[in-house]
Design a protein around this motif. Sequence first.
Motif, PDB file in Angstrom:
ATOM      1  N   THR A 216       0.854  -1.196   0.000  1.00  0.00           N
ATOM      2  CA  THR A 216       0.000   0.000   0.000  1.00  0.00           C
ATOM      3  C   THR A 216       0.889   1.245   0.000  1.00  0.00           C
ATOM      4  O   THR A 216       0.622   2.216  -0.729  1.00  0.00           O
ATOM      5  CB  THR A 216      -0.936  -0.016   1.227  1.00  0.00           C
ATOM      6  OG1 THR A 216      -1.743  -1.198   1.184  1.00  0.00           O
ATOM      7  CG2 THR A 216      -1.832   1.217   1.242  1.00  0.00           C
ATOM      8  N   TRP A 217       1.962   1.207   0.791  1.00  0.00           N
ATOM      9  CA  TRP A 217       2.894   2.343   0.831  1.00  0.00           C
ATOM     10  C   TRP A 217       3.553   2.545  -0.543  1.00  0.00           C
ATOM     11  O   TRP A 217       3.634   3.669  -1.041  1.00  0.00           O
ATOM     12  CB  TRP A 217       3.962   2.115   1.909  1.00  0.00           C
ATOM     13  CG  TRP A 217       4.845   3.311   2.108  1.00  0.00           C
ATOM     14  CD1 TRP A 217       4.645   4.351   2.964  1.00  0.00           C
ATOM     15  CD2 TRP A 217       6.069   3.596   1.397  1.00  0.00           C
ATOM     16  NE1 TRP A 217       5.664   5.278   2.840  1.00  0.00           N
ATOM     17  CE2 TRP A 217       6.547   4.836   1.883  1.00  0.00           C
ATOM     18  CE3 TRP A 217       6.799   2.944   0.413  1.00  0.00           C
ATOM     19  CZ2 TRP A 217       7.724   5.436   1.420  1.00  0.00           C
ATOM     20  CZ3 TRP A 217       7.967   3.532  -0.064  1.00  0.00           C
ATOM     21  CH2 TRP A 217       8.428   4.754   0.433  1.00  0.00           C
ATOM     22  N   LYS A 219       2.428   1.688  -3.454  1.00  0.00           N
ATOM     23  CA  LYS A 219       1.416   2.167  -4.414  1.00  0.00           C
ATOM     24  C   LYS A 219       1.116   3.649  -4.194  1.00  0.00           C
ATOM     25  O   LYS A 219       1.124   4.442  -5.139  1.00  0.00           O
ATOM     26  CB  LYS A 219       0.146   1.333  -4.267  1.00  0.00           C
ATOM     27  CG  LYS A 219      -1.021   1.763  -5.141  1.00  0.00           C
ATOM     28  CD  LYS A 219      -2.199   0.807  -4.947  1.00  0.00           C
ATOM     29  CE  LYS A 219      -3.357   1.175  -5.849  1.00  0.00           C
ATOM     30  NZ  LYS A 219      -4.123   2.340  -5.385  1.00  0.00           N
ATOM     31  N   ASP A 220       0.901   4.026  -2.921  1.00  0.00           N
ATOM     32  CA  ASP A 220       0.457   5.389  -2.623  1.00  0.00           C
ATOM     33  C   ASP A 220       1.593   6.412  -2.627  1.00  0.00           C
ATOM     34  O   ASP A 220       1.423   7.541  -3.098  1.00  0.00           O
ATOM     35  CB  ASP A 220      -0.239   5.437  -1.255  1.00  0.00           C
ATOM     36  CG  ASP A 220      -1.542   4.649  -1.242  1.00  0.00           C
ATOM     37  OD1 ASP A 220      -2.028   4.294  -2.334  1.00  0.00           O
ATOM     38  OD2 ASP A 220      -2.059   4.374  -0.136  1.00  0.00           O
ATOM     39  N   GLU A 221       2.758   6.012  -2.093  1.00  0.00           N
ATOM     40  CA  GLU A 221       3.822   6.988  -1.866  1.00  0.00           C
ATOM     41  C   GLU A 221       4.866   7.054  -2.987  1.00  0.00           C
ATOM     42  O   GLU A 221       5.565   8.049  -3.117  1.00  0.00           O
ATOM     43  CB  GLU A 221       4.533   6.687  -0.530  1.00  0.00           C
ATOM     44  CG  GLU A 221       3.612   6.703   0.675  1.00  0.00           C
ATOM     45  CD  GLU A 221       2.907   8.042   0.845  1.00  0.00           C
ATOM     46  OE1 GLU A 221       3.530   9.093   0.565  1.00  0.00           O
ATOM     47  OE2 GLU A 221       1.721   8.039   1.230  1.00  0.00           O
ATOM     48  N   ALA A 224       1.957   6.136  -7.229  1.00  0.00           N
ATOM     49  CA  ALA A 224       0.897   7.136  -7.473  1.00  0.00           C
ATOM     50  C   ALA A 224       1.477   8.539  -7.624  1.00  0.00           C
ATOM     51  O   ALA A 224       0.878   9.394  -8.281  1.00  0.00           O
ATOM     52  CB  ALA A 224      -0.124   7.104  -6.348  1.00  0.00           C
TER      53      ALA A 224
END
Length: 405
Positions: A216-217, A219-221, A224
Motif C-alpha cells: 500500500t505504501w 502504491k500510494d507513496e 501514485a
Amino acid sequence: MTAVLGGCGLTGDSGEVTLRLVAADYGDTKANSSRNYWNELAKAYEAKHPDVHVDVTVYSWNDVDRKVREMVDAGQAPDMAQIGAYSDYAAKDLLYRADDVLSIPVQADFVSQLAAAGQVNGVQYGMPFAASTRVLFYNKTLFEKAGITPPKTWDELAEAAEALKAEGVKYPYALPLGPEEAPAETMQWMLSGGGNYTDAVGTYSIDSPQNVDTFTWLKDELVAKDLTGPVAPGKLNRADAFAAFANGDVGMLNGHPSLMKIASKKNVEYGMVPTPGVDGESKNTLGVTDWMTAFKENGHQEEIGDFLDFVYNDENVLDFSREYDLLPVTSSASEVMSTAPEDKHLKPFLNELLLSELYPVGKSSWASVSMDVKKRIGQAVDPGGSPSAVLGQLQTTAVRAESGE
C-alpha cells in the motif's frame, strides 16, 4: 539415441555419452553471455574426457524455468538444469540427490546456509550455483545535484525520490516488478517492512498485515506520485532497470553485485547503502541462490557427477563469480574471495550472505508461487490495483500449491 538409451552412463557400443545442460544467462550482452562461459568450460572438460560431450543450451532468466518445465513435461528432461527452483522436481522424485552425484569433498564445501536451503525433508537435491545479496544503489552525481543524502527509511526514500523527480530524473526510484525477477524485489520490500513470504514457522503469510502495508505504501507513496519512472513497475524488468541505471537515468534501486560492473562500464558514480526500512535500515536483507539440478531421466549418474565435480572446483567457481560479480557458493572459494584484493568490492555482499534471508525454496510449492508472483505482483501497485486483493490471490495460490491441489 545413444544418450537416451544408456542407463547409468552405459551407452551401447560407442561408449560415448552426451550430457545435456540447460543454463540461465547472467550476461547483459552477447559478448558476456553465459553461453561463452559454459562453452569454454565444456570444451575444457571434453578435452580430458573424450567420451563425454556436453551439450549446453542457455536461455534468459525470463524463459529458462519455463523451458525446463516444458522439457520435463514432454518427457525430455535435460541431464542438468541450472535454474531458479528445484523442490517441485524433487517432490516428484525426478532428481538425483546431491550425494548421488557429487563427491563428498565437493558437497561438503557448499556454504552451509546455502546447502541447507537446497534440502527437502533433510535431503539435499538443490546444489547452489551462484549467490547474491541486495543493497540500495544510488547515483552519486544525481544525488549531489539534488542536494540529498542516501535514505535510511522509507520516508527518506520517498523524499529523495521527490527531489530527484524535481531535477528531471527519469526513474527517481526504479521498481522492477516485471516477470524477470519480481520475486526478489517483492521479498526485499517485504523484509524491509517486517514481513516475508512465510512466517516464523514457515507457513505462507503473503497477505500478512505487514506485507499489505508495504505494498500500500509503495502504491500510494511512490507509484501514485510518479516516482517510479515511465514504465509501469509490472512491466519493468530488472535487466532494463539496471541498464537505465548504467545510462544515468535512475536515481536509486535495489541491486546485486553485478550492477557494479554494469555501472562502472558506463562511468556511473554510484554508492551502496543497506536497504531502507520503515523506521531505519532494514533488519533483514535478501539473499538469492540459483540452483543446479541433476535429472534422473537419462540415467547418466556417473557422468553427471564427474562433470559437476569439475564445475564446482575453485578455479571454475571463482571464474564464474568474478565474470558476473556474483558470490561463490563454496566455502573454499569464498575464503579466497574474502582476502583477494581484486574482490574487495564484493566484500559488503559477502559479509551479508550469512545473515541474509532466502526464498522458501525447500517448499515444493515455491516454483508455482514464484511464477504467480511474477504474473501478478505488478498489479498490486497499479493505479487501480488493490494490494490486499493481489496479495490475497497470491496467498490462495500458495495455500493451494502447498496442499497439492
